[in-house]
Design a protein around this motif. Structure first.
Motif, short mmCIF file in Angstrom:
data_model
loop_
_atom_site.label_atom_id
_atom_site.label_comp_id
_atom_site.label_asym_id
_atom_site.label_seq_id
_atom_site.Cartn_x
_atom_site.Cartn_y
_atom_site.Cartn_z
N GLY A 62 0.79 -1.22 0.00
CA GLY A 62 0.00 0.00 0.00
C GLY A 62 0.82 1.27 0.00
N ASP A 63 1.93 1.29 0.68
CA ASP A 63 2.73 2.51 0.83
C ASP A 63 3.54 2.79 -0.42
OD1 ASP A 63 4.01 4.62 2.69
OD2 ASP A 63 5.74 3.53 1.89
N ALA A 64 3.47 4.03 -0.92
CA ALA A 64 4.13 4.38 -2.18
C ALA A 64 5.64 4.25 -2.09
CB ALA A 64 3.75 5.80 -2.58
N GLN A 65 6.22 4.68 -0.98
CA GLN A 65 7.67 4.57 -0.83
C GLN A 65 8.09 3.10 -0.82
OE1 GLN A 65 9.91 6.90 -0.86
NE2 GLN A 65 8.73 8.79 -0.60
N ALA A 66 7.28 2.27 -0.18
CA ALA A 66 7.57 0.83 -0.14
C ALA A 66 7.43 0.21 -1.53
CB ALA A 66 6.65 0.12 0.86
N PRO A 113 2.14 -2.43 -12.39
CA PRO A 113 1.41 -1.95 -13.56
C PRO A 113 0.62 -0.67 -13.30
CG PRO A 113 1.18 -4.31 -13.34
CD PRO A 113 1.81 -3.83 -12.07
N GLU A 114 0.22 -0.46 -12.04
CA GLU A 114 -0.44 0.78 -11.64
C GLU A 114 0.31 1.34 -10.44
OE1 GLU A 114 -4.61 0.43 -10.97
OE2 GLU A 114 -5.08 0.13 -13.08
N PHE A 115 1.37 2.07 -10.73
CA PHE A 115 2.20 2.64 -9.67
C PHE A 115 1.45 3.83 -9.06
CE2 PHE A 115 5.82 5.38 -8.28
CZ PHE A 115 6.29 4.54 -7.28
N GLY A 116 1.42 3.87 -7.73
CA GLY A 116 0.54 4.81 -7.05
C GLY A 116 1.14 6.14 -6.64
N ALA A 117 2.32 6.49 -7.11
CA ALA A 117 2.94 7.73 -6.65
C ALA A 117 3.57 8.47 -7.84
CB ALA A 117 3.98 7.44 -5.58
N PRO A 118 2.82 9.34 -8.49
CA PRO A 118 3.36 10.05 -9.65
C PRO A 118 4.58 10.91 -9.30
CG PRO A 118 1.29 11.03 -8.93
CD PRO A 118 1.43 9.74 -8.21
N GLU A 119 4.62 11.39 -8.06
CA GLU A 119 5.75 12.24 -7.66
C GLU A 119 7.06 11.46 -7.57
OE1 GLU A 119 3.99 10.57 -3.86
OE2 GLU A 119 3.25 11.34 -5.78
N LEU A 120 6.95 10.14 -7.57
CA LEU A 120 8.17 9.31 -7.50
C LEU A 120 8.58 8.75 -8.86
CD1 LEU A 120 7.48 7.26 -4.21
CD2 LEU A 120 8.88 9.31 -4.49
N MET A 121 7.84 9.06 -9.90
CA MET A 121 8.16 8.49 -11.21
C MET A 121 9.56 8.91 -11.67
SD MET A 121 5.80 6.47 -12.50
CE MET A 121 5.71 6.54 -14.29
N ASP A 122 9.94 10.14 -11.38
CA ASP A 122 11.27 10.61 -11.81
C ASP A 122 12.40 9.87 -11.09
OD1 ASP A 122 10.25 12.34 -13.63
OD2 ASP A 122 10.46 14.14 -12.39
N GLU A 179 -2.40 19.08 -10.69
CA GLU A 179 -1.00 19.32 -10.32
C GLU A 179 -0.73 18.88 -8.89
OE1 GLU A 179 2.82 19.97 -10.63
OE2 GLU A 179 1.48 20.34 -12.33
N GLY A 180 -1.61 19.24 -7.98
CA GLY A 180 -1.39 18.93 -6.58
C GLY A 180 -1.67 17.48 -6.21
N ILE A 201 -16.59 15.46 3.66
CA ILE A 201 -16.26 14.57 2.55
C ILE A 201 -15.64 13.30 3.12
CG2 ILE A 201 -13.99 15.62 2.17
CD1 ILE A 201 -14.36 14.98 -0.85
N LYS A 202 -16.13 12.14 2.70
CA LYS A 202 -15.54 10.87 3.10
C LYS A 202 -14.54 10.48 2.02
CE LYS A 202 -19.17 9.14 6.12
NZ LYS A 202 -20.05 8.00 6.49
N ALA A 203 -13.26 10.61 2.34
CA ALA A 203 -12.19 10.41 1.37
C ALA A 203 -11.42 9.14 1.68
CB ALA A 203 -11.25 11.61 1.37
N PRO A 204 -11.34 8.20 0.72
CA PRO A 204 -10.52 7.00 0.92
C PRO A 204 -9.07 7.35 1.21
CG PRO A 204 -11.97 6.72 -0.96
CD PRO A 204 -12.05 8.16 -0.56
N GLN A 205 -8.33 6.39 1.73
CA GLN A 205 -6.96 6.63 2.16
C GLN A 205 -5.97 6.76 1.01
OE1 GLN A 205 -8.51 3.74 2.24
NE2 GLN A 205 -7.13 2.01 1.83
N MET A 206 -6.38 6.44 -0.21
CA MET A 206 -5.44 6.50 -1.33
C MET A 206 -4.95 7.93 -1.56
SD MET A 206 -7.91 4.06 -1.80
CE MET A 206 -9.03 4.43 -3.15
N ALA A 207 -3.70 8.04 -2.01
CA ALA A 207 -3.05 9.35 -2.12
C ALA A 207 -3.85 10.33 -2.97
CB ALA A 207 -1.64 9.17 -2.68
#
Length: 507
Positions: A231-235, A249-258, A308-309, A360-366
């Protein structure tokens, strides 16, 4: 005898030369290693079960669709409907009778035969009064299911259903066997190229190649496949870099793509999806039962800033519940353009000049958490206070929002392609009711003409864009990261999936 002796001597000599040759290559450091025959795929969210005919979570299909389970038709990597367990079909001129010719010699993983009686069982189960199929409406126009013989299936419809062949290719429409259907949630048994091996809850699901797979035209090279849940993007990034997983196949952290740039082993891919990020509102309760409030909130949203954010600028703004990949797409982001002053005025006109407060009920996903925080700041600019309640996904969100509609606003990425019809469902968590919209969608099913369907989809998009039953935000791209020697994964995602049939390693 002479020929036989010659063959024996020749074989021994050849074997000796081969062994010597390999020894020389090994000594020179050039021995050829056989390609790997196993793969480990990472997934951010673990499914709650493994049977897509009883559960709505897209993660179920991402493990089992096309791998363990198969349907009469299927959807290929280009989004087209193609034959699978039905090798062909004929549709009557009035569109009310579908006659399928089924593959013969197909067996489930436990040896049970697949035939027309199995298909009838599956469809009757999906459309029955007690059905919990997440797409039960797909089968609602079927009047009778007939089995003239083991290789023939006839569906007689109450009314024309132009999307039927497409819907029969979905995860919710896969074929299941009478003896094993009740246990598919934890021990799935299908007809596909992979068999279920084990599920270590909280860790991974393991599949193995089905040596008796019916489709001999398909060359499956993988012997084993594992789906590991991280679940954790860094992991996720760490597991990729360490080689603990071969692909996300579905990487969850766009900020880490670079962070993968310059990695000699890993490649990154940005593809298309149907993942529509929307902030759904409970249209049956105040203040969201007033269209002006919904429209005002839409005008308070700067989609570019949200993208962007929330997703590092990797996304496409949308003005309705539809993606640019879909037929008849119209860019409707200008229907309620970002305008703080007009949003304030419309809110005042609706009787909320002094502002309003909701949760707002927001799921835990980034993406959900980040989007909610950005919306919170934007709404504050027009005097609206939005509190954020993190809601565990999938279990808590499914029970509270999807099933009970116990919420005011939520945010989630809808992954199903061409799913405009969710706004016509009753009940559904939006609680949106518009007979004119429902009528347009009904007309879509009454025609098989693609041009006419595209025109009607355009009309449906315009109705939603004007009514704003959800805040339409953006389409998420498919961000893939995997080993460069791993081939055959889908780069685009016309339907949520991890199809393994063509996945293989190269040296």
């Amino acid at each position: 005898m002479v020929f036989s002796s010659f063959v024996s001597v020749t074989r021994r000599a050849a074997l000796g030369l081969t062994v010597a040759g390999v020894a020389v290559l090994a000594a020179q450091g050039h021995a050829f290693a056989a390609p790997k025959t196993s793969v480990t795929l990472g997934m951010a969210v673990e499914p709650g079960g493994l049977d897509p005919t009883i559960g709505a979570q897209v993660m179920i299909g991402q493990v089992t669709w096309q791998n363990v389970f198969e349907g009469l038709t299927t959807i290929d990597k280009d989004g087209k409907v193609v034959p699978l367990l039905a090798e062909s079909w004929v549709v009557s001129p009035d569109g009310l009778t579908y006659t399928f010719k089924l593959r013969q010699g197909v067996k489930f993983h436990d040896g049970e035969a697949f035939d027309s009686s199995t298909a009838k069982f599956t469809l009757d189960r999906a459309r029955g009064a007690d059905s919990v199929n997440p797409q039960k409406r797909y089968f609602s126009t079927i009047d009778t299911v007939e089995t003239p013989d083991a290789a023939t299936l006839v569906l007689k419809l109450k009314q024309p259903t132009g999307s039927l062949l497409y819907w029969l290719g979905w995860p919710a429409s896969v074929m299941v066997a009478p003896k094993t259907a009740d246990n598919n949630k934890v021990t799935p048994v299908g007809t596909g190229p992979f068999k279920f091996v084990s599920w270590a809850k909280g860790s991974q699901v393991e599949l193995a190649k089905n040596a008796d797979y019916w489709n001999k035209a398909v060359s499956v090279t993988l012997d084993k496949a594992s789906f590991r849940f991280i679940g954790d993007a860094q992991a996720q990034a760490a597991a990729l870099k360490a080689g603990d997983v071969d692909a996300f196949p579905e990487f969850g952290a766009p900020e880490l793509m670079d962070s993968f740039k310059g990695d000699a082993r890993l490649v990154t891919v940005v593809g298309n999806t149907e993942l529509k990020v929307v902030a759904g509102m409970n249209n049956a309760t105040k203040p969201f039962n007033d269209k002006r409030v919904r429209q005002a909130l839409m005008m308070a949203v700067d989609r570019a800033t949200v993208i962007e954010g929330a997703w590092s600028g990797l996304g496409t703004a949308i003005g309705s519940h539809y993606t640019p990949n879909d037929p008849g797409y119209i860019d409707l982001t200008g229907t309620w353009p970002y305008d703080v002053e007009k949003a304030k005025a419309l809110l005042a006109d609706a009787g909320y000049g002094n502002g309003l407060t909701f949760t707002i009920k927001a799921p835990q996903m980034a993406y959900a958490q980040r989007s909610a925080q950005i919306l919170q700041a934007m709404f504050a600019e027009i005097g609206v206070t939005m509190n954020i309640e993190t809601t565990e996904f999938p279990a808590k969100w499914v029970s509270d929002v999807l099933k009970a509609a116990n919420y005011e606003m939520t945010i989630v990425a809808h992954a199903e392609p061409m799913d405009l019809d969710i706004y016509a469902r009753d009940p559904y968590y939006f609680n949106y009711k518009n007979p004119a919209f429902n009528e347009v969608l009904q007309k879509v099913q009454e025609t098989a003409d693609p041009a006419e369907q595209s025109k009607l989809y355009g009309e449906a998009q315009k109705i939603l864009a004007d009514d704003v039953p959800s805040l339409f935000l953006f389409v998420m791209p498919k961000l893939g990261v995997w080993d460069g020697k791993l081939k055959g994964l889908w780069e685009n995602e016309p339907i949520p999936s991890n199809v393994l049939t063509d996945v293989h390693w190269v040296e």
